[in-house]
Scaffold this active site. Structure first.
Site, PDB file in Angstrom:
ATOM      1  N   GLY A 148      86.462   3.734  30.170  1.00 21.64           N
ATOM      2  CA  GLY A 148      86.538   1.479  29.994  1.00 21.64           C
ATOM      3  C   GLY A 148      85.354   1.415  29.291  1.00 21.64           C
ATOM      4  O   GLY A 148      85.409   0.167  28.296  1.00 21.64           O
ATOM      5  N   ALA A 149      84.027   1.543  30.263  1.00 19.35           N
ATOM      6  CA  ALA A 149      82.578   0.721  29.263  1.00 19.35           C
ATOM      7  C   ALA A 149      81.789   1.225  29.804  1.00 19.35           C
ATOM      8  O   ALA A 149      81.914   2.475  30.793  1.00 19.35           O
ATOM      9  CB  ALA A 149      83.119  -0.248  30.352  1.00 19.35           C
ATOM     10  N   HIS A 156      76.183  -2.093  38.300  1.00 16.30           N
ATOM     11  CA  HIS A 156      75.708  -0.955  37.788  1.00 16.30           C
ATOM     12  C   HIS A 156      74.041  -2.265  37.917  1.00 16.30           C
ATOM     13  O   HIS A 156      72.960  -0.649  37.913  1.00 16.30           O
ATOM     14  CB  HIS A 156      76.066   0.074  36.416  1.00 16.30           C
ATOM     15  CG  HIS A 156      76.932   1.022  36.878  1.00 16.30           C
ATOM     16  ND1 HIS A 156      77.229   1.155  38.200  1.00 16.30           N
ATOM     17  CD2 HIS A 156      78.322   1.197  36.425  1.00 16.30           C
ATOM     18  CE1 HIS A 156      77.811   2.438  38.499  1.00 16.30           C
ATOM     19  NE2 HIS A 156      78.998   2.413  37.616  1.00 16.30           N
ATOM     20  N   HIS A 201      82.061  -4.381  37.425  1.00 14.38           N
ATOM     21  CA  HIS A 201      81.750  -3.102  37.702  1.00 14.38           C
ATOM     22  C   HIS A 201      80.063  -3.108  37.284  1.00 14.38           C
ATOM     23  O   HIS A 201      79.226  -2.005  37.370  1.00 14.38           O
ATOM     24  CB  HIS A 201      83.062  -1.593  37.034  1.00 14.38           C
ATOM     25  CG  HIS A 201      82.654  -0.410  37.439  1.00 14.38           C
ATOM     26  ND1 HIS A 201      82.734  -0.303  38.832  1.00 14.38           N
ATOM     27  CD2 HIS A 201      81.906   0.688  37.002  1.00 14.38           C
ATOM     28  CE1 HIS A 201      82.378   1.522  39.034  1.00 14.38           C
ATOM     29  NE2 HIS A 201      81.661   1.032  37.828  1.00 14.38           N
ATOM     30  N   GLU A 202      80.522  -3.159  35.964  1.00 17.53           N
ATOM     31  CA  GLU A 202      79.065  -2.538  34.585  1.00 17.53           C
ATOM     32  C   GLU A 202      78.195  -3.656  34.835  1.00 17.53           C
ATOM     33  O   GLU A 202      77.537  -2.883  34.793  1.00 17.53           O
ATOM     34  CB  GLU A 202      79.287  -2.566  33.193  1.00 17.53           C
ATOM     35  CG  GLU A 202      81.075  -2.243  33.031  1.00 17.53           C
ATOM     36  CD  GLU A 202      80.860  -0.524  33.104  1.00 17.53           C
ATOM     37  OE1 GLU A 202      79.413  -0.014  33.251  1.00 17.53           O
ATOM     38  OE2 GLU A 202      82.001   0.287  33.642  1.00 17.53           O
ATOM     39  N   GLU A 246      78.345   5.670  41.168  1.00 16.99           N
ATOM     40  CA  GLU A 246      79.854   5.362  40.564  1.00 16.99           C
ATOM     41  C   GLU A 246      81.035   4.871  41.959  1.00 16.99           C
ATOM     42  O   GLU A 246      81.560   4.124  41.871  1.00 16.99           O
ATOM     43  CB  GLU A 246      80.783   6.105  40.266  1.00 16.99           C
ATOM     44  CG  GLU A 246      80.252   7.258  38.924  1.00 16.99           C
ATOM     45  CD  GLU A 246      80.046   5.620  37.890  1.00 16.99           C
ATOM     46  OE1 GLU A 246      80.151   4.522  38.652  1.00 16.99           O
ATOM     47  OE2 GLU A 246      78.955   5.687  36.672  1.00 16.99           O
ATOM     48  N   ASN A 278      74.825   0.601  30.135  1.00 17.30           N
ATOM     49  CA  ASN A 278      73.936   0.166  29.309  1.00 17.30           C
ATOM     50  C   ASN A 278      72.541  -0.940  29.712  1.00 17.30           C
ATOM     51  O   ASN A 278      73.213  -1.613  29.756  1.00 17.30           O
ATOM     52  CB  ASN A 278      73.332   0.568  27.807  1.00 17.30           C
ATOM     53  CG  ASN A 278      74.832   1.771  27.331  1.00 17.30           C
ATOM     54  OD1 ASN A 278      74.662   2.582  27.507  1.00 17.30           O
ATOM     55  ND2 ASN A 278      75.692   1.261  26.394  1.00 17.30           N
TER      56      ASN A 278
HETATM   57  N1  B3K Z   1      79.488   4.754  33.878  1.00 17.34           N
HETATM   58  C1  B3K Z   1      80.227   4.920  32.915  1.00 17.34           C
HETATM   59  C2  B3K Z   1      80.622   6.003  32.327  1.00 17.34           C
HETATM   60  C3  B3K Z   1      80.339   7.438  32.035  1.00 17.34           C
HETATM   61  C4  B3K Z   1      81.594   8.364  31.802  1.00 17.34           C
HETATM   62  C5  B3K Z   1      80.984   9.533  30.748  1.00 17.34           C
HETATM   63  N2  B3K Z   1      81.568  10.200  30.420  1.00 17.34           N
HETATM   64  C6  B3K Z   1      81.202   3.518  33.087  1.00 17.34           C
HETATM   65  C7  B3K Z   1      80.941   3.197  34.527  1.00 17.34           C
HETATM   66  O1  B3K Z   1      81.504   4.206  35.534  1.00 17.34           O
HETATM   67  O2  B3K Z   1      80.891   2.463  34.762  1.00 17.34           O
HETATM   68 ZN    ZN Z   2      80.953   3.217  36.602  1.00 17.49          ZN
END
Ligand code: B3K
Ligand code: ZN
Length: 854
Positions: A267-268, A307, A303-304, A326, A271
């Site tokens: 999905g996304a 994070h 969600h991103e 997650e 970073n």
């Molecule tokens: N952290 C990334 C997912 C990366 C998947 C790598 N195989 C997206 C997320 O859960 O926000």
């Molecule tokens: Zn995530």
């Protein structure tokens, strides 16, 4: 040149019990990129420091890198990589390591590391992609501050982005090339590194944080798509404010950039300061995106963003701790989404997908705890268990500790661990310390796989109600013995005569195998409402009379429980033969309610797959036939009410409000039932809706029911849809999906034909839209002759050399062979064996196939 395509016979298993802190730390990293799709040079300067007193070498990971030069403290070094490691014996406790490597982004079809997408260059490093960019200790507990310089052709790549803030930029070669320098002040693991170079335009906005700092926001995409970023931008600003209010978390850089790319494995990606998104979760306008798409955009953006604190500022010590970031972040995005519209509808949606995907996983060959303890390929562990069951575990903490206790726990977690790479245990301990609660037994949720089953009996004697609750968790691979878990069950009693609740809702904490709850002052036999709001991710086994379910579907004051009563009644009805009058009547009563969004979810019958999940052996054809018969009965019995729901909600003006979305949803659910009457009038209405729709929700809903039918307009509708939207990848994905999901007898043939369509490709979204959609079409995938299985395996084998992580996901349905009759099971096993016998299989598919057969 290292070659990762050639997998050893039995790939290495990584174990949590083998964890050791890193031997060497890397406080600073300087990267210098000379970017071009056919050949990119990466110069990396790492300062390394010995971590503790030991004489072990510095081991750097590297995959598909061509090493051009290496210096240690400025002195040339001839060491060459062996396999996927560069091992350096260093005399002192600190050193400066400089490597120069060459990589080929245009040949990177795995979409891990630096790759080309739609004329742009972008990166994906989680979990282990950074090693495909440069030699590095590619593990999340090595935190570094990064400075990045990149240089590229100025015309092809006018925009150069990386994490953090841009500190300098300039032209070279008389303006033919240009460069930019970015620094990120926050130490981070290498999986959060990102870089993008492309011909992109921004949608800009700004946000003022709670302490008054101004943050420049930008969403970067192809120029033509900029207007389609407005919804994502609004969601970003709403989530930034929401995280301040609900968790006290403020954004911590001057800029926040998001880039949308067409080729992306999931999905996304969060970073630091530079989120990279699958364009499916950024671009949205009424003409091309459904209401569900709009909601998904907002949820993924949130969600991103969330994070940034749960994942970035505090990250994972090792990949076994993935659910630390997650599960917690999914829980946070679920809370956020609930606050944007109807909490009940959002909860229904979350539980539906938990049951559809995670419960199946927990009952299958790849079942694992939310904190797994071994893996071959970590990419296979970005699962519904780690994400969605992980979120349910966090939700149980929230329920047990209460809102204030939970917030005290997260406050302590942020304060205690900011800047660290930690474990799930650290999170639970913060919850424990802040609340004073003993969570010893609760920790079993992190260790045990499998969905607990809670058996329920209700006895009533005199004026006392006695509820007996038992819990058991079935064995899962590698875990034959299960212990009782600590689980919160919200329950209430209702008075049958008045329909009113008896007293307050209770929160019962189960810790033992058997728990008895005695409730006095209940004069007549009550109706029990259990696991309200789905307070624990369990399967409730309650031989509850149909009349009680009908009662609760009408009277329960918890909307989730009303939905659940109807679902359970439907499951009971659909799993048996005989009359379906109770269900039909209850559906009719629910249809008479006054909240369209809720009605629409509540009256949907369980899917064929979910009905199949209830039985020991999935009776593929019988389930389909029975469900169609019941749908037909419910459709004809309430024909006028369905038409009223259809017509009464058809004229709503288009708006992205919860109310308008709820009315569209009910209208389209009604259309589905009307089609089940078999009346020609319904087909005519569907085609008219298809032609006249002013939004994608209505258009695709109509196309989907037509694609599932023999209506004479079917072919014309599919052709018209394609013509209208050709060139728009996300919409053409929907066109592929509605055909692959059809219950028609020719669906497999049509799906195979679509793999030869010029628009079919190995783009992950396209693969999911056709092959992934077919994989969840229970009726047609599980055709008794095994042709569906062969098709799926063909696709896995075709995708594996190109993109193993996507291939491994596509094959999941084959692993469920134990749930089918011996004929089908043998055919499924044969395809798994065929996969395993294939030379040069990726470790991703190897792990899934070998576990599926074990
Ligand atoms: N952290 C990334 C997912 C990366 C998947 C790598 N195989 C997206 C997320 O859960 O926000
Ligand atoms: Zn995530």
């Amino acid at each position: 040149m290292l070659d990762a395509q050639f997998t050893p016979q039995v790939p290495h298993t990584v174990r949590l019990s083998d964890y050791r802190p890193p031997d060497w730390l890397v406080p600073t990293v300087a990267l210098d990129f000379d970017l071009a799709p056919g050949c990119t040079r990466v110069r990396a300067t790492l300062t390394v420091t010995r971590n503790g007193a030991h004489d072990r070498p510095l081991v750097l990971d590297g995959q598909e890198l061509r090493l051009l030069s290496l210096t240690v403290d400025g002195v040339a070094d001839a060491t060459q990589p062996v396999g996927e490691h560069l091992t350096l014996r260093l005399a002192g406790d600190t050193a400066v390591i400089e490597t120069l490597v060459e990589i080929v982004p245009s040949a990177n079809t795995r979409l891990m590391g630096l790759y080309a997408s739609g004329g742009n260059l972008c990166t994906q490093c989680e979990a282990e992609g950074f090693r495909r960019i440069t030699f590095f200790p590619d593990r999340p507990d090595v935190l570094s501050t990064y400075s990045v310089r990149m240089k590229a052709d100025a015309r092809a790549y006018p925009v150069l982005l990386a994490n953090g803030n841009m500190v300098a930029r300039g032209d070279d070669d008389g303006g033919d090339t240009h460069w930019a320098e970015w620094t990120d002040p926050w130490p981070k693991p290498c999986y959060l590194f990102a870089l993008v170079a492309g011909d992109l335009q921004p949608l800009r906005d700004r946000f003022t944080t709670m302490s008054g700092r101004e943050v420049q926001l930008a969403i970067w995409t192809a120029a033509a798509d900029v207007p389609r970023c407005a919804h994502a931008m609004a969601a970003l600003k709403t989530s930034m404010a929401w995280d301040e209010v609900h968790y006290g978390r403020e954004y911590d850089l001057d800029v926040f950039n998001i880039v949308a790319v067409a080729d992306f494995n999931f999905g996304a990606m969060e970073n630091k300061g530079l989120n990279v998104f699958n364009s499916k979760y950024i671009l949205a306008d009424p003409e091309t995106a459904t209401d569900a798409d709009f909601d998904a955009v907002a949820a993924v953006v949130a969600h991103e963003y969330f994070h940034n604190w749960t994942g970035n500022r505090i990250t994972c010590r090792d990949w076994f701790q993935l659910s630390l970031k997650e599960g917690l972040t999914v829980f946070r995005d679920q809370q956020f989404s609930g606050d944007q519209g109807s909490r009940a509808v959002r909860r229904i949606d979350d539980v539906r997908s938990l049951r559809a995907v995670q419960f199946q996983e927990d009952a299958g060959p790849t079942a694992h705890p939310i904190r797994p303890d071994h893996y071959i390929e970590i990419g296979n562990f970005y699962t519904a268990t780690v994400y969605n069951k992980g979120a349910e575990v966090i939700r149980m903490l929230y329920t047990l500790l209460g809102e204030a206790g939970f917030r005290a726990g997260t406050d302590l977690y942020f304060e205690r661990h900011d800047g660290q790479a930690v474990t799930c245990e650290d999170f639970v301990r913060a919850m424990e310390d802040a609340s004073g609660r003993d969570l010893t037994q609760f920790r079993r949720w992190y260790e045990q796989a499998g969905t607990p089953r809670v058996g329920v009996t209700l006895a009533h004697e005199g004026s006392t109600a006695t509820i007996t609750l038992t819990q058991t968790t079935p064995p899962t691979p590698g875990q034959p013995i299960k212990l009782p878990v600590h689980l919160p069950l919200r329950l209430a009693l209702f008075d049958r005569a008045s329909g009113a609740r008896i007293g307050d809702e209770r929160l019962v904490e189960l810790t033992e195998a058997t728990t008895t709850v005695v409730i006095p002052d209940v004069p007549t036999r009550p109706v029990l409402s259990l696991n309200r709001d789905f307070s624990a991710p369990v399967i409730v086994e309650h031989a509850c009379p149909a009349a009680d379910r009908v009662f609760l579907s009408a009277h329960d004051d918890d909307p989730f429980a009303r939905y659940e009563a109807l679902q359970q009644l439907a499951l009971d009805t659909l799993s048996a033969e005989g009359p379906c009058d109770d269900l039909v009547a209850a559906l009719g009563a629910t249809l008479g309610g006054d909240d369209p969004a809720f009605i629409a979810e509540a009256v949907l019958l369980p899917t064929e797959a979910f009905i199949g999940d209830q039985a020991a052996v999935v009776a593929v054809d019988a389930i389909h036939a029975r469900r169609e018969a019941v749908r037909h009965a419910a459709a004809t019995a309430h024909r006028d009410a369905w038409w009223a729901a259809y017509r009464g909600n058809a004229d709503a003006a288009y708006a992205q409000t919860p109310e308008a979305k709820g009315r569209r949803r009910l209208k389209n659910v009604a259309l589905g039932y009307l089609m089940a009457t078999g009346e020609r009038e319904a087909e005519v209405a569907a085609y008219a809706q298809f032609e006249n729709a002013n939004n994608m929700t209505d258009r695709i809903a109509a196309l989907s029911v037509l694609a599932n039918s023999d209506a004479p307009e079917r072919t014309a509708a599919l052709a018209a849809f394609y013509d209208r939207f050709k060139g728009d990848a996300s919409v053409i994905d929907k066109w592929f999906s509605v055909q692959a999901m059809s219950s028609r007898a020719d669906t497999l043939a049509a799906t195979i034909a679509l793999t030869r369509h010029p628009d079919f490709s190995h783009n992950p979204n396209r693969l999911r839209s056709l092959v992934g959609a077919f994989g969840v079409n229970q009726l047609r995938l599980h055709a008794a002759d095994g042709a569906g299985y062969a098709f799926l395996a063909d696709q896995v084998l075709s995708v594996d050399p190109v993109n193993p992580s996507t291939a491994a996901r596509l094959m999941t349905p084959l692993g469920r062979w134990r749930r089918f009759d011996e004929g089908r099971a043998a055919l499924m096993r044969a395809q798994l064996q065929r996969l395993l016998k294939t030379p040069r299989l990726s470790k991703d598919v190897f792990e899934m196939a070998s576990k599926s057969l074990a």
